[in-house]
Motif scaffolding. Structure first.
Motif, PDB file in Angstrom:
ATOM      1  N   ARG A  12     -18.605 -26.109  11.298  1.00  0.00           N
ATOM      2  CA  ARG A  12     -19.000 -27.052  10.245  1.00  0.00           C
ATOM      3  C   ARG A  12     -20.500 -26.996  10.034  1.00  0.00           C
ATOM      4  O   ARG A  12     -21.272 -26.932  10.999  1.00  0.00           O
ATOM      5  CB  ARG A  12     -18.562 -28.462  10.693  1.00  0.00           C
ATOM      6  CG  ARG A  12     -18.819 -29.604   9.759  1.00  0.00           C
ATOM      7  CD  ARG A  12     -17.835 -29.727   8.633  1.00  0.00           C
ATOM      8  NE  ARG A  12     -16.424 -29.626   8.959  1.00  0.00           N
ATOM      9  CZ  ARG A  12     -15.661 -30.629   9.412  1.00  0.00           C
ATOM     10  NH1 ARG A  12     -16.181 -31.817   9.621  1.00  0.00           N
ATOM     11  NH2 ARG A  12     -14.379 -30.439   9.632  1.00  0.00           N
ATOM     12  N   HIS A  13     -20.923 -27.040   8.772  1.00  0.00           N
ATOM     13  CA  HIS A  13     -22.341 -26.928   8.432  1.00  0.00           C
ATOM     14  C   HIS A  13     -23.168 -28.057   9.060  1.00  0.00           C
ATOM     15  O   HIS A  13     -24.195 -27.827   9.698  1.00  0.00           O
ATOM     16  CB  HIS A  13     -22.457 -26.951   6.904  1.00  0.00           C
ATOM     17  CG  HIS A  13     -23.818 -26.652   6.406  1.00  0.00           C
ATOM     18  ND1 HIS A  13     -24.351 -25.386   6.446  1.00  0.00           N
ATOM     19  CD2 HIS A  13     -24.771 -27.449   5.887  1.00  0.00           C
ATOM     20  CE1 HIS A  13     -25.572 -25.422   5.963  1.00  0.00           C
ATOM     21  NE2 HIS A  13     -25.852 -26.663   5.615  1.00  0.00           N
ATOM     22  N   PHE A  14     -22.697 -29.287   8.870  1.00  0.00           N
ATOM     23  CA  PHE A  14     -23.450 -30.463   9.343  1.00  0.00           C
ATOM     24  C   PHE A  14     -22.587 -31.219  10.354  1.00  0.00           C
ATOM     25  O   PHE A  14     -21.499 -31.692  10.005  1.00  0.00           O
ATOM     26  CB  PHE A  14     -23.771 -31.345   8.126  1.00  0.00           C
ATOM     27  CG  PHE A  14     -24.337 -32.702   8.437  1.00  0.00           C
ATOM     28  CD1 PHE A  14     -25.361 -32.876   9.366  1.00  0.00           C
ATOM     29  CD2 PHE A  14     -23.855 -33.825   7.759  1.00  0.00           C
ATOM     30  CE1 PHE A  14     -25.885 -34.140   9.630  1.00  0.00           C
ATOM     31  CE2 PHE A  14     -24.381 -35.091   8.011  1.00  0.00           C
ATOM     32  CZ  PHE A  14     -25.394 -35.238   8.950  1.00  0.00           C
ATOM     33  N   ILE A  15     -23.062 -31.286  11.596  1.00  0.00           N
ATOM     34  CA  ILE A  15     -22.293 -32.014  12.615  1.00  0.00           C
ATOM     35  C   ILE A  15     -23.192 -32.999  13.361  1.00  0.00           C
ATOM     36  O   ILE A  15     -24.420 -32.911  13.295  1.00  0.00           O
ATOM     37  CB  ILE A  15     -21.623 -31.067  13.656  1.00  0.00           C
ATOM     38  CG1 ILE A  15     -22.682 -30.162  14.309  1.00  0.00           C
ATOM     39  CG2 ILE A  15     -20.482 -30.296  13.060  1.00  0.00           C
ATOM     40  CD1 ILE A  15     -22.212 -29.553  15.611  1.00  0.00           C
ATOM     41  N   GLY A  16     -22.562 -33.928  14.044  1.00  0.00           N
ATOM     42  CA  GLY A  16     -23.277 -34.875  14.892  1.00  0.00           C
ATOM     43  C   GLY A  16     -22.529 -35.001  16.208  1.00  0.00           C
ATOM     44  O   GLY A  16     -21.484 -34.360  16.401  1.00  0.00           O
TER      45      GLY A  16
END
Ligand SMILES: C[S@@+](CC[C@H](N)C(=O)[O-])C[C@H]1O[C@@H](n2cnc3c(N)ncnc32)[C@H](O)[C@@H]1O
Length: 325
Positions: free
Chosen positions: A199-203
């Motif tokens: 995934r491009h943007f993860i947390g």
């Protein structure tokens, strides 16, 4: 024998039974998922007295093949679905059950000018190749007239055997056997294609892809719905809901998460890049046109004037922070 049974069955409508083969994870979420997907077609899942929720195989009655295809086009818990031609606790019972299945229901799939293959699937047991072949050979009483084609058959059939769920106590013979015509596979592939690893943007708390799709299914999210996630984080649930055609929006109390700035969650990266945000996550899967917006907001304080504004709220919240705490 088959001919006799054809006579037995002629004159009464045979309501078809279907067999659902389920994945053995997220076991508690499987029934609500299948029920929710059936309810999208105004159908219900009538569990009989003998229904075993934890079993990897469920028999479904009173449904059409279109209902089954519709469920399979969305389910993450369901692996494959079959038109059930016969089943039993022993090979003999299975054979009797298959011979009792209406010949006219089988005939369209057994034609001389069509090709087929038979798979053998065993739950909780691995069979040697030769044993699989002998199980297929034992089905020679079925009137297959077409040619075998292992690469690209017109019809696929499957013998499924259930050896229970205890890996330390695997019986010689299965507890139950099923045979049916394969109809469709479920959407397990989404777990891989939408993995947060890619995934491009993860947390740190990005929701697992499989669970996100299951939640979207539980919520019966459908095309053109407006879905809101009040604890949106990195937007994993919005990714899943937009996959089913919903417009999506969200809020989060964390400014950095909403603006895609601050420390990265990846090991090899210190700071988030310029385009690490929820919009980019939707873009990654071709659904940017369904992105409405996200904003910083404390979900414990009402900010929406019109209620209900959304078709659906899908969220996961581990810890509730409130401003000033
Ligand atoms: C479990 S995470 C959600 C993860 C998200 N589903 C994802 O895939 O990234 C919970 C989120 O709730 C946010 N949060 C906690 N308290 C909040 C509040 N009062 N209002 C809005 N968001 C809040 C946190 O900042 C966090 O991003």
């Amino acid at each position: 024998m088959l001919h006799t049974n054809m006579a037995l069955h002629s004159g009464r409508a045979c309501s078809r039974q279907y067999l659902l083969h389920l994945a053995h994870d997220n076991v508690d979420f499987r029934l609500p998922e299948i029920k929710a997907l059936l309810s999208l077609r105004n159908q219900s899942f009538d569990t009989s007295e003998t229904f075993i929720e934890k079993s990897p195989f469920w028999q479904l009655n009173g449904l059409s093949e279109d209902d089954i295809r519709s469920v399979m086009s969305r389910t993450v818990c369901g692996k494959s679905a079959f038109e059930l031609w016969g089943h039993g606790r022993t090979t003999d019972e299975l054979k009797r059950s298959l011979l009792a299945y209406p010949a006219e229901s089988m005939a369209p799939y057994l034609q001389q000018n069509s090709t087929y293959k038979i798979n053998v699937y065993t739950f909780n047991k691995t069979l040697e190749f030769k044993d699989r072949i002998s199980k297929i050979d034992a089905l020679d009483f079925l009137p297959f007239e077409g040619k075998v084609n292992l690469k690209d058959p017109d019809h696929i059939f499957c013998l499924l055997e259930d050896y229970g769920s205890d890996p330390n106590d695997i019986p010689d013979d299965p507890f139950h056997l099923y045979f049916g015509r394969w109809i469709a596979d479920g959407q397990r592939e989404l777990i891989r294609s939408h993995s947060v690893k890619k995934r491009h943007f993860i947390g740190n708390t990005s929701m697992d892809a499989g669970l996100s799709f299951i939640m979207a299914n539980h919520a019966k999210v459908k095309a053109d719905d407006l879905v809101y996630d009040p604890f949106v984080g990195t937007g994993s649930l919005l990714v899943a809901c937009s996959h089913f055609g919903a417009y999506v929006c969200g809020t989060d109390i964390d400014y950095n998460t909403i603006h895609g700035i601050g420390k990265a969650s990846r090991k090899d990266q210190k700071w988030r890049g310029p385009d690490e945000n929820i919009r980019a996550n939707l873009r990654q899967y071709g659904n940017e046109s369904l992105y409405v917006d996200v904003m910083v907001s404390d979900a414990s304080k009402a900010v929406w004037r019109k209620n209900p504004l959304f078709d659906c709220i899908v969220t996961d919240r581990m810890f509730l922070q409130t401003e000033g705490l």
